[in-house]
Write an enzyme that holds these catalytic residues in place. Sequence first.
Site, PDB file in Angstrom:
ATOM      1  CE  LYS A 204      -3.752   2.240   2.528  1.00 45.54           C
ATOM      2  NZ  LYS A 204      -4.719   2.178   3.641  1.00 45.54           N
ATOM      3  CD  GLU A 210       9.582  -5.914   6.797  1.00 42.36           C
ATOM      4  OE1 GLU A 210       9.207  -4.872   6.216  1.00 42.36           O
ATOM      5  OE2 GLU A 210       9.379  -6.128   8.003  1.00 42.36           O
ATOM      6  N   GLY A 265      -4.861  -1.843   5.040  1.00 38.36           N
ATOM      7  CA  GLY A 265      -4.125  -2.963   4.450  1.00 38.36           C
ATOM      8  C   GLY A 265      -4.738  -4.302   4.804  1.00 38.36           C
ATOM      9  NE  ARG A 266      -6.163  -3.619  11.032  1.00 38.58           N
ATOM     10  CZ  ARG A 266      -5.493  -2.472  11.088  1.00 38.58           C
ATOM     11  NH1 ARG A 266      -4.347  -2.358  10.429  1.00 38.58           N
ATOM     12  NH2 ARG A 266      -5.961  -1.442  11.778  1.00 38.58           N
ATOM     13  CD  GLU A 351      -1.469  -4.041  11.489  1.00 39.71           C
ATOM     14  OE1 GLU A 351      -2.078  -3.950  10.399  1.00 39.71           O
ATOM     15  OE2 GLU A 351      -0.251  -4.284  11.560  1.00 39.71           O
ATOM     16  CG  HIS A 382      -3.321 -34.949  19.132  1.00 40.04           C
ATOM     17  ND1 HIS A 382      -3.464 -36.190  19.717  1.00 40.04           N
ATOM     18  CD2 HIS A 382      -4.331 -34.853  18.230  1.00 40.04           C
ATOM     19  CE1 HIS A 382      -4.489 -36.820  19.173  1.00 40.04           C
ATOM     20  NE2 HIS A 382      -5.036 -36.023  18.264  1.00 40.04           N
ATOM     21  CE  LYS A 509       6.375  -1.023   9.835  1.00 41.04           C
ATOM     22  NZ  LYS A 509       5.313  -0.469   8.954  1.00 41.04           N
TER      23      LYS A 509
HETATM   24  O1  F6P Z   1       3.525  -2.397   9.582  1.00 40.87           O
HETATM   25  C1  F6P Z   1       2.196  -2.766   9.572  1.00 40.87           C
HETATM   26  C2  F6P Z   1       1.669  -2.610   8.164  1.00 40.87           C
HETATM   27  O2  F6P Z   1       1.561  -1.267   7.813  1.00 40.87           O
HETATM   28  C3  F6P Z   1       0.334  -3.295   7.996  1.00 40.87           C
HETATM   29  O3  F6P Z   1      -0.734  -2.521   8.471  1.00 40.87           O
HETATM   30  C4  F6P Z   1       0.330  -3.483   6.512  1.00 40.87           C
HETATM   31  O4  F6P Z   1      -0.645  -4.426   6.104  1.00 40.87           O
HETATM   32  C5  F6P Z   1       1.764  -3.980   6.281  1.00 40.87           C
HETATM   33  O5  F6P Z   1       2.545  -3.242   7.226  1.00 40.87           O
HETATM   34  C6  F6P Z   1       2.290  -3.789   4.878  1.00 40.87           C
HETATM   35  O6  F6P Z   1       2.215  -2.444   4.542  1.00 40.87           O
HETATM   36  P1  F6P Z   1       2.322  -2.076   2.970  1.00 40.87           P
HETATM   37  O7  F6P Z   1       1.145  -2.753   2.298  1.00 40.87           O
HETATM   38  O8  F6P Z   1       2.254  -0.583   2.927  1.00 40.87           O
HETATM   39  O9  F6P Z   1       3.621  -2.634   2.471  1.00 40.87           O
END
Ligand code: F6P
Length: 541
Positions: A204, A210, A265-266, A351, A382, A509
């Site tokens: 987003k 990452e 995002g979620r 979140e 289990h 971060k």
């Molecule tokens: O760090 C949390 C977050 O912002 C989530 O809310 C989001 O889904 C994820 O990192 C990835 O963010 P992006 O889609 O901006 O890479």
Amino acid sequence: MSKLTESRVWKDLNEHYFNIKHLQMKEIFHYDEDRFEKFSIKWNNFVYDYSKNRVNWDTIAYFLELSKFQRLRFKISDMFAGKVINVTENRPALHTALRDPNPVENYSGIGFKQNIVDTRIKMEKVVKSIIKGEWKGHRNGQIKNIVNIGIGGSDLGPKFICEALKDYHTELKVYFVSNIDRRDINRVMLELNPEETLFIITSKSFKTQETLQNAFTAKNWMQRSGVSLEDMPKHFIAVSTNINECMNFGIPKENIFEMWDAIGGRYSLWGAVGLPIALQIGWSNFTKLLDGAYQMDMHFKDTSYESNIPVIMAYLDIWYANFYNSPGKAIIPYNNDMASFADYLQQLEMESNGKSVSAKGEKLDYKTKNIIFGGIGTNAQHSFFQLIHQGSHIIPVDFIVFSDYDANDNHNQKLLANVLAQSRALMQGKDKQQVREELISKGLEEKEIETLIPHKVFEGNKPSSTILINDLTPKNLGSLIAMYEHKTFVESVLLGINAFDQWGVELGKEMADDVLEELYNKENTVQFDSSTNSLINLIKK
Ligand code: F6P
């Protein structure tokens, strides 16, 4: 004291808790043979059985009062109307518009309504062209592998759904890379042929460390495999709000699918974040997923609270977290393909509602979201079910089971027998007398029996809900996910918190940038605390 805990209704709930906390569900079931009818909701292909919970009609009545007190009806209308309900980011929360069959008409007041439709059309075109083999790689070969690079909401939902809908897969192989640990993307590069591979960079913000690192590694891999810069677009698609950054990465506009700030995002898998889903299960099944969610949206929006599944689910979570001090909630699908459901729900719920100040910024003196965890049945039986049955906490369980019952399938029969037995065992327990009789019948000596009894007694009265669904289909899965999204929203409204921001993910971060700098610095690190300094210096050695 907060407005909520000061309120009459909260005090009534507290008093009600003390009045009913000693009640035994097994006795209530014994005297009330209609309890299931009273405390279950049938909707479409779903039966939501919440009769094995520590509630009675008064409990529900008090939560209906709490819903009025927190103006739930108005907040639901505000969400669907695109009002700014994410107050700290000054945004609406419009994930429902993404799965609405006619967002232009039904969300007329929203600026990007036409973009939703245009994006859906663009998605369909690209998905079909890739599946049909019309989209060609740099050597004019077909695309066989899709690799989604994203994390959090740009990974968990699509990944979970692709795993869950294994029975609906197209010929394409869809992979998910999320972690910055090189092992994640390495396994994909080791296994796949670059010329048959298409990367979807889903982010987003298009700023997530990452995702960008993995995207550049993928691009280098492609370049090393002989893909020229001008051919790169044949192997890269982007999904983001940040069009400029996508283009700076080298992805042309026609390969960029837009996201919007108004969709968290979620909550975003219903739009272009869902591209890997649509590629994995086909466009028609993807539209069924959207339709299932839309049907749940209508149920949630139009149904009175006492028959409204997401609303009742929210009542129960608040009831246990705040009055029974439950530290957690277990999500246990009895379906092997649903293994990642708890991972997905952890982000969605924790979140969203892992907060400790109200939407207005007041420090809270009550509990918000407790720990969501889970696993699959029967495997969880289990492992951590020991704690749920005989531990010192109350851990409510959501059992999710699909009743596509095949009387000739021994596996399925045993799976269903186990899930029904588990919720019964949690509720019923086993008392001293029953344990004693059992041990006597096994011929144990009195001394041995006395020793064992305390360990073999099951207190019971452990709550669970059972979501019985006729079959694991794209439509039903869409409804199930939307059910938890709306439950999460209702919880946030009743608790007076904002479900749609996530400031808590920023600090780590920021600090990672400082630590990274120190890892590159050859000198001894002294600027942090002794633990961080020592660990950095040991790693540098
Ligand atoms: O760090 C949390 C977050 O912002 C989530 O809310 C989001 O889904 C994820 O990192 C990835 O963010 P992006 O889609 O901006 O890479």
